[in-house]
Design an enzyme around this catalytic site. Structure first.
Site, mmCIF file in Angstrom:
data_model
loop_
_atom_site.group_PDB
_atom_site.id
_atom_site.type_symbol
_atom_site.label_atom_id
_atom_site.label_comp_id
_atom_site.label_asym_id
_atom_site.label_seq_id
_atom_site.Cartn_x
_atom_site.Cartn_y
_atom_site.Cartn_z
ATOM 1 N N SER A 196 0.797 -1.326 -0.139
ATOM 2 C CA SER A 196 -0.109 0.038 0.067
ATOM 3 C C SER A 196 0.857 1.538 0.066
ATOM 4 C CB SER A 196 -0.960 -0.073 1.434
ATOM 5 O OG SER A 196 -2.172 0.743 1.052
ATOM 6 N N GLU A 251 -8.728 -5.191 -4.824
ATOM 7 C CA GLU A 251 -8.430 -4.361 -3.887
ATOM 8 C C GLU A 251 -9.276 -3.522 -3.209
ATOM 9 O OE1 GLU A 251 -5.238 -3.795 -3.096
ATOM 10 O OE2 GLU A 251 -3.819 -4.441 -4.808
ATOM 11 N N HIS A 309 -7.718 -5.728 -0.483
ATOM 12 C CA HIS A 309 -6.586 -4.799 -0.117
ATOM 13 C C HIS A 309 -5.630 -5.363 1.115
ATOM 14 C CE1 HIS A 309 -3.674 -1.632 -0.542
ATOM 15 N NE2 HIS A 309 -3.973 -0.936 0.560
#
Length: 517
Positions: free
Chosen positions: A197, A320, A421
């Site tokens: 990330s 995600e 994610h």
């Protein structure tokens, strides 16, 4: 190398003083080693300064305080962990040094540039260090307003506000690794950075940052929001919003050096929610192109051939955006209206953009009015296309491998999270069950997950040692990525190598970077 072993402890002589590590399974762990001075008082909003050396032996049994940040977030953090501005510390896991230098993996945690800490249980480096017979490092850096708010437009002769503080912390930590890691048995010439990330976005940014060149030799970027880097004009506007929240005029900006940090964090949290709500797809605080520390927009720098010439693994997760919908987080637009607003704002940021370009993107998502289509557009704008743009450009001169993480346990599929994610993190570190209430295996799937984790770790570790992510266990060969084949490894219950798996989406978005400036 000077070490002193006594029972379950191991003392190492580092640059600033002796540090005592403790046995952690088959390796040793040193936690909370200062790599910079406490960034308080006149050092707040300034580049990190070297720490003061210490006498005697520093006991490194517990993690250092985490960087100041908001409470009550979705990031699972140990409730007993201290929070303090004196947060710039580093952690090392390593086998007992034996005179043979070992490769080094340096983890940069994520958290949208406003959250997180290296002390999160999921990032524990013991398993990776043991399985890979190498040195694993993690560190804290300043986040939120204290790390990624650009106040440089308020600098005066008396008070200097520097840019990209959090990134400068990362460079300082990497410099510490270069200077000290040999004392722990690590090889300073075999350093791989890996992150997820905003940690991965930091990596793609550092790969175009002059002061970071040579500090690492390979990189693994997991779901990097590589286009979430803004210009100084936008940064100055956000800085003015921040002062407005605190009720300060620009000429009162020096007050920020004296405010209790909890007031700064409270205002930072307000800003973190306000900015993406007003302009979906943007972050309140992120790296800034200041033309000095960071000379260029990273993805543009990649496309112009300015990225550091090092091997790179880069990729994203199949689903995600699902986690952001579940958390009702404003950090990523997940509704049809907010996604449409994001595209309108991007178009406004690119006045030369042909009208048909936007139409082509919209046409690639026929179900965009539904939740599924909105989530897909958001995923592709924030993660998948930035990763592809970086891979396309970097592969022109350096070895590059692209993956898509598709693996998900039955409960995550049933909950419509899928390969959301950050769901690849336990597979990389081998740390499952780190949530307070962890539903990962409520409907089974543990055996398959362990097999997937083993393959991922073997590929990552082979890359760290040899610069090629080959799992020498009969797994599918992972061919390098280039613009002709676009070979992509789909990581699932079994691995599949596919050429250009997202071709239609990729063609719709095109090669010209679509992001906010």
């Amino acid at each position: 190398m000077e070490v002193e072993k006594s029972g379950d402890t191991l003392v190492v002589r580092a640059r600033d003083g002796a540090v005592c590590g403790h046995a952690d399974g088959d390796v040793y762990a040193w936690k909370g080693i200062p790599f910079a001075a406490a960034p308080v008082g006149a050092l707040r909003f300034r580049a990190p300064a070297p720490p003061s050396p210490w006498n005697g032996v520093r006991n490194c049994a517990v993690f250092g305080p985490m960087a100041p940040q908001g409470h009550g977030t979705a990031v699972p953090i140990d409730a007993g962990l201290e929070m303090d501005e004196d947060c710039l510390s580093i952690n090392v896991w390593a086998p007992e040094p034996d005179g043979t230098p070992r490769p080094v993996m340096v983890w940069i945690h994520g958290g949208a540039y406003c959250l997180g800490t290296a002390a999160q249980s999921i990032y524990d480096g013991r398993i990776l260090s043991t399985v890979g017979d190498l040195v694993v490092v993690s560190f804290n850096y300043r986040v939120g307003a204290l790390g990624f708010l650009d106040l440089s437009s308020f600098s005066t002769a008396e008070h200097l506000f520097e840019t990209n503080i959090g990134l400068r912390d990362q460079v300082a930590a990497l410099a510490w690794v270069r200077e000290n890691i040999s004392a722990f048995g690590g090889d300073p010439d075999e350093v791989t950075v890996f992150g997820e990330s905003s940690g991965a976005g930091s990596i793609t940014t550092l790969m175009t940052c002059p002061s970071a060149e040579g500090l690492f030799h390979r990189a693994i970027a997991q779901s990097p929001p590589a286009t979430s880097v803004y210009g100084s004009e936008r940064a100055a506007t956000v800085a003015r919003q921040f002062l407005d929240i605190l009720g300060l005029a620009p000429e009162e900006s020096a007050t920020l050096l004296r405010l209790p940090y909890d007031q700064i964090i409270e205002a930072s949290d307000t800003l973190v929610n306000e900015v993406p709500t007003k302009i979906p797809g943007t972050l309140a605080m992120a790296p800034v192109v200041d033309r000095d520390f960071l000379p260029r927009y990273p993805v543009a720098a990649f496309q112009k051939g300015y990225s550091h010439r090092i091997p790179l693994i880069i990729g994203s997760n199949k689903d995600e955006s699902s986690l952001f919908k579940l958390m009702k987080s404003p950090l990523l637009p997940v509704t049809s209206d907010s996604v449409q607003e994001m595209l309108r704002a991007i178009a406004a940021d690119h006045p030369d953009l042909p009208a048909n370009r936007l139409a082509d993107i919209l046409a690639a998502y026929p179900d965009r009015a539904k939740s599924r289509g909105a989530l897909a557009m958001s995923r592709d704008a924030a993660f998948r296309m930035p990763a592809l743009w970086v891979a396309d450009a970097h592969s022109r001169h350096s070895p590059t491998w692209m993956y898509r993480f598709d693996a998900a346990t039955p409960i995550l599929k049933a909950a419509r999270i899928g390969a959301g994610h950050a769901t690849e993190l336990p597979y990389v570190f081998g740390n499952f069950g780190t949530l307070n209430v962890d539903p990962t295996f409520w409907l089974g799937g543990r055996k398959t997950a362990m097999e997937v984790s083993g393959r991922v770790q073997r590929r990552w570790l082979a890359f760290v040692r040899h610069g090629v992510p080959a799992a020498l266990d009969g797994s599918k060969h992972w061919a390098p990525y280039d613009e002709n084949t676009r070979a992509t490894l789909l990581i699932d219950s079994s691995d599949t190598l596919v050429q250009d798996p997202d071709r239609e989406m990729r063609l719709a978005w095109g090669n010209e970077v679509m992001g906010f400036s």
